[in-house]
Design a protein around this motif. Structure first.
Motif, mmCIF file in Angstrom:
data_model
loop_
_atom_site.group_PDB
_atom_site.id
_atom_site.type_symbol
_atom_site.label_atom_id
_atom_site.label_comp_id
_atom_site.label_asym_id
_atom_site.label_seq_id
_atom_site.Cartn_x
_atom_site.Cartn_y
_atom_site.Cartn_z
ATOM 1 N N ILE A 106 0.845 -1.182 0.000
ATOM 2 C CA ILE A 106 0.000 0.000 0.000
ATOM 3 C C ILE A 106 0.885 1.239 0.000
ATOM 4 C CG2 ILE A 106 -1.911 -1.134 1.197
ATOM 5 C CD1 ILE A 106 -1.055 0.425 3.758
ATOM 6 N N ASP A 107 0.360 2.325 -0.548
ATOM 7 C CA ASP A 107 1.093 3.594 -0.528
ATOM 8 C C ASP A 107 0.108 4.749 -0.582
ATOM 9 O OD1 ASP A 107 3.871 4.892 -0.752
ATOM 10 O OD2 ASP A 107 2.720 5.902 -2.318
ATOM 11 N N GLU A 152 5.384 2.549 -5.941
ATOM 12 C CA GLU A 152 5.757 2.204 -4.572
ATOM 13 C C GLU A 152 4.995 0.972 -4.088
ATOM 14 O OE1 GLU A 152 8.019 4.022 -2.223
ATOM 15 O OE2 GLU A 152 8.733 4.335 -4.277
ATOM 16 N N SER A 153 3.702 0.923 -4.360
ATOM 17 C CA SER A 153 2.911 -0.240 -3.941
ATOM 18 C C SER A 153 3.392 -1.510 -4.630
ATOM 19 C CB SER A 153 1.426 -0.012 -4.233
ATOM 20 O OG SER A 153 0.861 0.900 -3.315
ATOM 21 N N PHE A 206 1.243 -7.720 -11.760
ATOM 22 C CA PHE A 206 0.511 -7.492 -10.519
ATOM 23 C C PHE A 206 -0.714 -6.647 -10.850
ATOM 24 C CE2 PHE A 206 4.536 -7.450 -7.592
ATOM 25 C CZ PHE A 206 4.618 -8.826 -7.678
ATOM 26 N N THR A 207 -1.740 -6.739 -10.019
ATOM 27 C CA THR A 207 -2.910 -5.881 -10.172
ATOM 28 C C THR A 207 -3.202 -5.178 -8.852
ATOM 29 O OG1 THR A 207 -4.413 -7.698 -9.632
ATOM 30 C CG2 THR A 207 -3.943 -7.308 -11.972
ATOM 31 N N GLY A 208 -3.924 -4.080 -8.960
ATOM 32 C CA GLY A 208 -4.241 -3.323 -7.752
ATOM 33 C C GLY A 208 -5.364 -2.339 -7.976
ATOM 34 N N ARG A 209 -5.530 -1.481 -6.991
ATOM 35 C CA ARG A 209 -6.599 -0.482 -6.995
ATOM 36 C C ARG A 209 -6.039 0.871 -6.575
ATOM 37 N NH1 ARG A 209 -11.068 -1.027 -9.387
ATOM 38 N NH2 ARG A 209 -12.170 0.173 -7.806
ATOM 39 N N SER A 220 -3.014 0.376 -3.888
ATOM 40 C CA SER A 220 -2.774 -0.931 -3.273
ATOM 41 C C SER A 220 -2.488 -1.942 -4.355
ATOM 42 C CB SER A 220 -3.985 -1.383 -2.443
ATOM 43 O OG SER A 220 -5.046 -1.772 -3.301
ATOM 44 N N VAL A 221 -1.674 -2.927 -4.008
ATOM 45 C CA VAL A 221 -1.415 -4.079 -4.865
ATOM 46 C C VAL A 221 -1.545 -5.329 -4.015
ATOM 47 C CG1 VAL A 221 0.380 -5.340 -6.134
ATOM 48 C CG2 VAL A 221 0.098 -2.882 -6.484
#
Length: 226
Positions: A106-107, A152-153, A206-209, A220-221
């Motif tokens: 998270i960042d 960063e995440s 990777f995937t995230g939001r 976030s990842v």
């Protein structure tokens, strides 16, 4: 803000503001790490660890020190994985049982432009082209800062799985906006170097939001086991 970006199995605790931390003492071994630090650094170090310990308690794990390991990555209690972030006016920690996720990052960053020259140092030409499109179609968010946060995440999720450095240029991140939304969406990071082995397979992305609000951009990842 962070919790809405994460699966239900993840416990997130966040704190807004720059006031003095209350009821969040450091363990002696943590105190030694910031004994000579300036007040701002001490406060963020203390508050983000308070967030982490509250998350531990919610997962049924006794609170304990959170010490930096290799390359500064936090060392979590056995059976947990997680991530922490802090910036001016905001601290957060997210923890999950290691059986539920392989890794997470998270960042949070202030929703303001990156300093001059930083974007070219942390991004790929294709990423900068996509940021131009996002800026035209969805003005009002500092997309350069959001991309930096996403990088960063990605790194925070990458490092616990590999123990290796990941350069900014080694992940190509595509940011999208959710249909009908303006302040939240998804991200996909194509890994341009061999990815980690998770569940017997080598990951290629990777995937995230992400979301924006309250003067912040947060990302976030999450890396599932399969």
């Amino acid at each position: 803000m962070i919790e809405e970006l994460l699966p239900d199995t993840v416990v997130a605790v966040e704190v807004y503001g720059n006031g003095e931390p209350e009821g969040a003492p450091l363990y002696p071994e943590e105190e030694a790490l910031v004994a000579k630090s300036v007040a701002k650094r001490r406060r963020e170090f203390t508050v983000v660890r308070s967030c982490a310990r509250r998350a531990m308690e919610k997962l049924g794990v006794p609170p304990q020190p959170v010490l930096p390991g290799e390359r500064g990555a936090p060392q979590w209690p056995a059976g947990l994985t997680g991530s922490m972030t802090h910036c001016d006016g905001y601290c957060a920690a997210a923890l999950v049982r290691a059986t539920d996720l392989a890794s997470l990052g998270i960042d949070a960053e202030p929703d303001g432009p990156l300093p001059e020259g930083v974007l070219s140092a942390v991004s790929l030409p294709a990423e900068r082209q996509r940021l131009l499109r996002l800026s035209r179609e969805h003005p009002g968010i500092h997309w350069d800062r959001l991309l930096f946060s996403a990088k960063e995440s990605v790194y925070k999720a990458w490092f616990p799985l590999t123990g290796q450095w990941l350069d900014f240029a080694e992940a190509d991140i595509d940011i999208s906006v959710d249909p009908g939304e303006r302040l939240r969406g998804a991200l996909r990071a194509e890994l341009l170097v061999p990815g980690p082995l998770v569940g017997g397979r080598r990951l290629g992305h990777f995937t995230g939001r992400w979301s924006a609000g309250r003067g912040l951009v947060v990302t976030s990842v999450t890396v599932p086991h399969d």
